[in-house]
Write an enzyme that holds these catalytic residues in place. Sequence first.
Site, PDB file in Angstrom:
ATOM      1  N   ASP A 228     -55.919  14.529 -26.772  1.00  0.00           N
ATOM      2  CA  ASP A 228     -55.799  15.438 -25.635  1.00  0.00           C
ATOM      3  C   ASP A 228     -55.576  16.844 -26.194  1.00  0.00           C
ATOM      4  OD1 ASP A 228     -55.074  17.001 -23.503  1.00  0.00           O
ATOM      5  OD2 ASP A 228     -53.346  15.777 -22.881  1.00  0.00           O
TER       6      ASP A 228
ATOM      7  N   LYS B 114     -56.405  26.424 -20.140  1.00  0.00           N
ATOM      8  CA  LYS B 114     -55.535  27.014 -21.162  1.00  0.00           C
ATOM      9  C   LYS B 114     -56.339  27.883 -22.124  1.00  0.00           C
ATOM     10  CE  LYS B 114     -52.440  23.697 -19.780  1.00  0.00           C
ATOM     11  NZ  LYS B 114     -52.325  22.256 -19.568  1.00  0.00           N
TER      12      LYS B 114
ATOM     13  N   TRP C 238     -46.574  15.299 -22.070  1.00  0.00           N
ATOM     14  CA  TRP C 238     -47.983  14.979 -21.802  1.00  0.00           C
ATOM     15  C   TRP C 238     -48.370  13.641 -22.412  1.00  0.00           C
ATOM     16  CZ3 TRP C 238     -49.571  16.848 -17.677  1.00  0.00           C
ATOM     17  CH2 TRP C 238     -49.306  18.167 -17.299  1.00  0.00           C
TER      18      TRP C 238
HETATM   19  C1  PLP Z   1     -52.018  21.121 -19.044  1.00  0.00           C
HETATM   20  C2  PLP Z   1     -52.098  19.848 -19.786  1.00  0.00           C
HETATM   21  C3  PLP Z   1     -52.469  18.645 -19.155  1.00  0.00           C
HETATM   22  C4  PLP Z   1     -52.725  18.542 -17.664  1.00  0.00           C
HETATM   23  O1  PLP Z   1     -53.873  19.125 -17.255  1.00  0.00           O
HETATM   24  P1  PLP Z   1     -54.378  19.006 -15.725  1.00  0.00           P
HETATM   25  O2  PLP Z   1     -55.583  19.850 -15.710  1.00  0.00           O
HETATM   26  O3  PLP Z   1     -53.275  19.541 -14.856  1.00  0.00           O
HETATM   27  O4  PLP Z   1     -54.648  17.589 -15.448  1.00  0.00           O
HETATM   28  C5  PLP Z   1     -52.569  17.517 -19.939  1.00  0.00           C
HETATM   29  N1  PLP Z   1     -52.328  17.548 -21.254  1.00  0.00           N
HETATM   30  C6  PLP Z   1     -51.957  18.681 -21.894  1.00  0.00           C
HETATM   31  C7  PLP Z   1     -51.689  18.658 -23.365  1.00  0.00           C
HETATM   32  C8  PLP Z   1     -51.833  19.867 -21.172  1.00  0.00           C
HETATM   33  O5  PLP Z   1     -51.459  20.996 -21.804  1.00  0.00           O
END
Ligand code: PLP
Length: 361
Positions: free
Chosen positions: A172, A196, A102
């Site tokens: 993030d 999540k 990521w």
């Molecule tokens: C799942 C995830 C993403 C991507 O999220 P999207 O909603 O598919 O854009 C980005 N960063 C992390 C740390 C994630 O777990």
Amino acid sequence: MSRIYNFNAGPAMLPEDVLKQAQAELLDWHGIGMSVMEIGHRTPEFIAVAEQAEADLRDLMAIPKNYRVLFLAGGATAQFAMVPMNFFGSKSTADYIDTGIWSKKAIAEAKRYGTVNLAGEVRKGDLISIPTQSELKLDPNAAYLHYTPNETIEGVEFQWVPDAGNVPLVADMSSMILSRPIDVSAYGLIYAGAQKNMGQAGVTVVIVRDDLIKDPIPYTPMLYSYKVEAENKSFYNTPPTYSWYMAGLVFAWMKKKGGVKYFSELNQRKAKKLYGFIDRHPEFYRNNIHPDCRSQMNVVFNLNSDELTQRFLDGAAKVGLVNLKGHRLSGGVRASIYNAMPEEGVDQLVAFMQEFERTNG
Ligand SMILES: *Cc1c(COP(=O)(O)O)cnc(C)c1O
């Protein structure tokens, strides 16, 4: 039919109480004879839903008054672009810490708008580990420092917050937001997709310090401007209303349970049970992340062969423990144990692991 334990990394399992409430309200929300997903986003009814969700999130995370909370579309991936578009300003470089897939995606996007300085990198070896604060090569003139507190795919999590001095820290938090207490004031901007730990896919929460909201670089779409979204309270266009409502239900459920403190303690217990079992059975199960940076949310481990891994996944599914397959890029097993995963789900997984070793060891 009974619910099973879903260890998917995202979209992830939701609390049963929340699903039941959504079900009960689906056809006739609060006596209006319609679903909340069928009403206009600018109606007083929906504005109340939106404001309550924000108020509950502010309460859960103790978000200071000088931070704006935005509910946007496009997932965390849209933020990979929005952050550089809005934060580069007159600067030409940004610092990024690369701890996994990521981080790499965020870096690849940022490079389209400016220069990325790699401030630190994950260490691979017998044990995967993250750089320490003193190892970070920080640029005091960087526009911001970006990092990924929890790498969902590799199962690597920071147990500390990088100090970037006066440079705004951007995180993030998609796969760890609301899983443990956070000092929001240490950050310039936090973003997280909802699927999540906050609900269903479709909405992304952005928490941004108000003095950092400025005009973005030229040609930035209006929709990708934090300034436009903040001025319009995330209503510049139709927001993902139902996902926003669902996130609100999750926030209310969390508050009722005892807030972030309750979930933080629960998550520590769950992770300890799983890692503890893995560490006591090193001949059979292995996690190759340094104990200082093991993820509390995504527990990855390997068995001795692909064939054994497949048998493990099939056997687990038969007893109602599903979606344990590791990410397609890393293989192995991954148990995502977000806030909505009850402790009993982890207990059942550990019991299955024990039994599987006994019959296959
Ligand atoms: C799942 C995830 C993403 C991507 O999220 P999207 O909603 O598919 O854009 C980005 N960063 C992390 C740390 C994630 O777990």
